[in-house]
Structures are given as C-alpha cells and as structure tokens.
Design a protein around this motif. Structure first.
Motif, PDB file in Angstrom:
ATOM      1  N   MET A   1       0.832  -1.180   0.000  1.00 33.92           N
ATOM      2  CA  MET A   1       0.000   0.000   0.000  1.00 33.92           C
ATOM      3  C   MET A   1       0.881   1.250   0.000  1.00 33.92           C
ATOM      4  O   MET A   1       1.860   1.319   0.737  1.00 33.92           O
ATOM      5  CB  MET A   1      -0.884  -0.015   1.245  1.00 33.92           C
ATOM      6  N   VAL A   2       0.557   2.214  -0.811  1.00 27.29           N
ATOM      7  CA  VAL A   2       1.306   3.461  -0.874  1.00 27.29           C
ATOM      8  C   VAL A   2       1.026   4.277   0.386  1.00 27.29           C
ATOM      9  O   VAL A   2      -0.122   4.481   0.764  1.00 27.29           O
ATOM     10  CB  VAL A   2       0.935   4.273  -2.134  1.00 27.29           C
ATOM     11  N   THR A   3       2.117   4.722   1.032  1.00 26.13           N
ATOM     12  CA  THR A   3       2.003   5.505   2.262  1.00 26.13           C
ATOM     13  C   THR A   3       2.653   6.879   2.157  1.00 26.13           C
ATOM     14  O   THR A   3       2.354   7.762   2.951  1.00 26.13           O
ATOM     15  CB  THR A   3       2.654   4.766   3.447  1.00 26.13           C
ATOM     16  N   HIS A   4       3.571   7.048   1.181  1.00 29.33           N
ATOM     17  CA  HIS A   4       4.351   8.278   1.095  1.00 29.33           C
ATOM     18  C   HIS A   4       4.435   8.812  -0.340  1.00 29.33           C
ATOM     19  O   HIS A   4       4.558   8.029  -1.280  1.00 29.33           O
ATOM     20  CB  HIS A   4       5.785   8.047   1.578  1.00 29.33           C
ATOM     21  N   GLU A 110      11.528   3.922   6.470  1.00 31.70           N
ATOM     22  CA  GLU A 110      11.197   2.535   6.819  1.00 31.70           C
ATOM     23  C   GLU A 110      10.059   1.992   5.954  1.00 31.70           C
ATOM     24  O   GLU A 110       9.100   1.396   6.437  1.00 31.70           O
ATOM     25  CB  GLU A 110      10.873   2.410   8.307  1.00 31.70           C
ATOM     26  N   ILE A 111      10.198   2.216   4.631  1.00 34.59           N
ATOM     27  CA  ILE A 111       9.210   1.734   3.673  1.00 34.59           C
ATOM     28  C   ILE A 111       9.916   1.049   2.504  1.00 34.59           C
ATOM     29  O   ILE A 111      11.108   1.217   2.297  1.00 34.59           O
ATOM     30  CB  ILE A 111       8.294   2.862   3.152  1.00 34.59           C
ATOM     31  N   LYS A 112       9.142   0.294   1.743  1.00 36.72           N
ATOM     32  CA  LYS A 112       9.615  -0.381   0.539  1.00 36.72           C
ATOM     33  C   LYS A 112       9.296   0.506  -0.673  1.00 36.72           C
ATOM     34  O   LYS A 112       8.426   1.376  -0.599  1.00 36.72           O
ATOM     35  CB  LYS A 112       8.916  -1.724   0.393  1.00 36.72           C
ATOM     36  N   PRO A 113       9.977   0.279  -1.811  1.00 33.64           N
ATOM     37  CA  PRO A 113       9.721   1.120  -2.991  1.00 33.64           C
ATOM     38  C   PRO A 113       8.248   1.184  -3.410  1.00 33.64           C
ATOM     39  O   PRO A 113       7.762   2.243  -3.805  1.00 33.64           O
ATOM     40  CB  PRO A 113      10.585   0.472  -4.078  1.00 33.64           C
ATOM     41  N   MET A 135       9.799   2.196  -7.728  1.00 31.30           N
ATOM     42  CA  MET A 135       8.806   3.164  -7.253  1.00 31.30           C
ATOM     43  C   MET A 135       7.938   3.648  -8.407  1.00 31.30           C
ATOM     44  O   MET A 135       8.432   3.886  -9.504  1.00 31.30           O
ATOM     45  CB  MET A 135       9.500   4.403  -6.653  1.00 31.30           C
ATOM     46  N   HIS A 136       6.656   3.837  -8.136  1.00 29.59           N
ATOM     47  CA  HIS A 136       5.784   4.537  -9.069  1.00 29.59           C
ATOM     48  C   HIS A 136       6.249   5.989  -9.132  1.00 29.59           C
ATOM     49  O   HIS A 136       6.919   6.468  -8.213  1.00 29.59           O
ATOM     50  CB  HIS A 136       4.334   4.531  -8.581  1.00 29.59           C
ATOM     51  N   SER A 137       5.854   6.697 -10.186  1.00 26.18           N
ATOM     52  CA  SER A 137       6.222   8.108 -10.265  1.00 26.18           C
ATOM     53  C   SER A 137       5.182   8.908 -11.030  1.00 26.18           C
ATOM     54  O   SER A 137       4.412   8.369 -11.831  1.00 26.18           O
ATOM     55  CB  SER A 137       7.601   8.280 -10.903  1.00 26.18           C
ATOM     56  N   ILE A 138       5.188  10.198 -10.741  1.00 30.29           N
ATOM     57  CA  ILE A 138       4.342  11.162 -11.441  1.00 30.29           C
ATOM     58  C   ILE A 138       5.278  12.207 -12.027  1.00 30.29           C
ATOM     59  O   ILE A 138       6.053  12.838 -11.299  1.00 30.29           O
ATOM     60  CB  ILE A 138       3.317  11.803 -10.480  1.00 30.29           C
ATOM     61  N   TRP A 139       5.217  12.344 -13.352  1.00 30.41           N
ATOM     62  CA  TRP A 139       6.114  13.247 -14.069  1.00 30.41           C
ATOM     63  C   TRP A 139       5.391  14.541 -14.365  1.00 30.41           C
ATOM     64  O   TRP A 139       4.466  14.568 -15.180  1.00 30.41           O
ATOM     65  CB  TRP A 139       6.601  12.579 -15.343  1.00 30.41           C
ATOM     66  N   GLY A 181      -7.251   3.486  -2.508  1.00 31.75           N
ATOM     67  CA  GLY A 181      -7.619   2.535  -1.469  1.00 31.75           C
ATOM     68  C   GLY A 181      -6.625   1.405  -1.449  1.00 31.75           C
ATOM     69  O   GLY A 181      -6.767   0.448  -0.724  1.00 31.75           O
ATOM     70  N   GLY A 182      -5.596   1.537  -2.272  1.00 28.79           N
ATOM     71  CA  GLY A 182      -4.531   0.549  -2.242  1.00 28.79           C
ATOM     72  C   GLY A 182      -4.663  -0.533  -3.303  1.00 28.79           C
ATOM     73  O   GLY A 182      -3.824  -1.398  -3.380  1.00 28.79           O
ATOM     74  N   GLU A 183      -5.717  -0.490  -4.127  1.00 32.06           N
ATOM     75  CA  GLU A 183      -5.928  -1.573  -5.095  1.00 32.06           C
ATOM     76  C   GLU A 183      -4.830  -1.647  -6.135  1.00 32.06           C
ATOM     77  O   GLU A 183      -4.578  -2.713  -6.664  1.00 32.06           O
ATOM     78  CB  GLU A 183      -7.284  -1.379  -5.793  1.00 32.06           C
ATOM     79  N   GLY A 184      -4.161  -0.520  -6.430  1.00 26.35           N
ATOM     80  CA  GLY A 184      -3.160  -0.531  -7.488  1.00 26.35           C
ATOM     81  C   GLY A 184      -1.742  -0.680  -7.008  1.00 26.35           C
ATOM     82  O   GLY A 184      -0.833  -0.560  -7.788  1.00 26.35           O
TER      83      GLY A 184
END
Length: 187
Positions: A1-4, A110-113, A135-139, A181-184
């Motif tokens: 789940m994305v947290t940051h 303390e997170i994963k990519p 990591m995902h990214s937004i350009w 919601g974390g689905e992706g």
C-alpha cells in the motif's frame, strides 16, 4: 500500500533560484517561492492519508539548508523527511537517478519502494531513478519545468509512470496509481 509521496524540490515544489542552480545556499535566494497550487495539493494529499518527504539533487545546499528554506516557505511541518544530495558540483557524491539515494530515503522512512510515489519534473533523474528502484512516479510535464534529455532509457512497468501537466493534477494521478484505497499497489 502506498504511504508516502516523495517530492523533488526545485521546479517541482519551488521556483528555481536565478541562474537555475544553487551556487550558494538556497536560503540565500529570496526569489525562491512555492509554485502555484503547491499548498492545496499538499493538503489534498495529506487528506488522502499519505505522508510527504523530499529527495532533491542540489549543488551547494544540504538537507539542513533545504529544511530552512521549507521553514521560510511555511511548509516544513508537512514533510516527514527531507534529503538534499548536495551533489551537483561533485561527481563523486551519489545523486538521483542513482538508486542509493532513493534507498537512503526509503530506508529512513522505513518503507519499501512500492509504498512510495516519486513526484518530479526531470525524466532523467526523478522518473528514471524511481523506476529503476521499483517506485511509481508522477512526471510533472509543465513545459516551463519539465526536463528530458535521455530518450533511449527503457522503463519497467509496473511501477507506473503517470504524466501530469499541472500541479493540481497530482492528487488525481495518485488516485490512478493506488486505486485510492490501495488496489493498485505492487506487493
């Protein structure tokens, strides 16, 4: 789940100093301001339950200088972690897109990519660096700030790269990546 959300600083969150490079500490450039819509976007993302951090390549400014700049801009309290490479004038110091700087920030948080999304304006450092570490990214492709020199670099998918043309589109791009919601997210 994305947290940051991990933000680039210059020309993503802030305007650049005159001359575009911090030849002196960033706090010594009174012309540096927040880019349009940054405050409302940070607030919107915080309301999504996500935390913020900064990973910025800089020339002469270390992390303390960047924190002082963020304090002057009244946004320091929004960031859980701030890291400036102070590398652009010294090729011996790692900087984006080197995976070590991404991993340093991820380890400090303390997170994963797959638990972070990088937001930046430079394809060759922000986006490719994030992609290489998973990591995902937004350009941010605003023509005033977007930079791309390397058109041959291959990308991995996933992680996903979502282009946006305006800062106000970043929250929607985050929703696309995580399915709000974390689905992706990638596990």
């Amino acid at each position: 789940m994305v947290t940051h959300i991990i933000w680039d600083l210059g020309e993503t969150l802030t305007t650049p100093p005159n001359g575009r490079m911090d030849e002196k500490p960033l706090t010594e450039y009174p012309e540096i301001e927040l880019r349009e819509h940054v405050l409302e976007v940070l607030e919107s993302i915080s309301h999504m339950g996500l935390k913020h951090a900064i990973l910025s390549n800089t020339a002469t400014s270390d992390s303390d200088v960047v924190r002082n700049l963020l304090k002057r801009l009244h946004i320091l309290d929004r960031f859980e972690y701030v890291f400036a490479t102070k590398s652009e004038l010294d090729p011996a110091i790692p900087e984006k897109p080197d995976g070590i700087v991404y991993h340093n920030v991820l380890d400090a948080l303390e997170i994963k990519p797959h638990e972070a999304i990088m937001v930046g304006n430079t394809w060759d450092t922000d986006i490719i660096g994030a992609n290489r570490v998973g990591m995902h990214s937004i350009w941010l492709q605003n023509p005033e700030v977007s930079v791309r020199k390397d058109f041959d670099e291959k990308v991995n998918t996933p992680p996903w790269i979502v282009p946006v043309w305006d800062m106000k589109q970043v929250p929607t791009a985050i929703e696309l990546i995580v399915g709000y919601g974390g689905e992706g997210d990638m596990e």
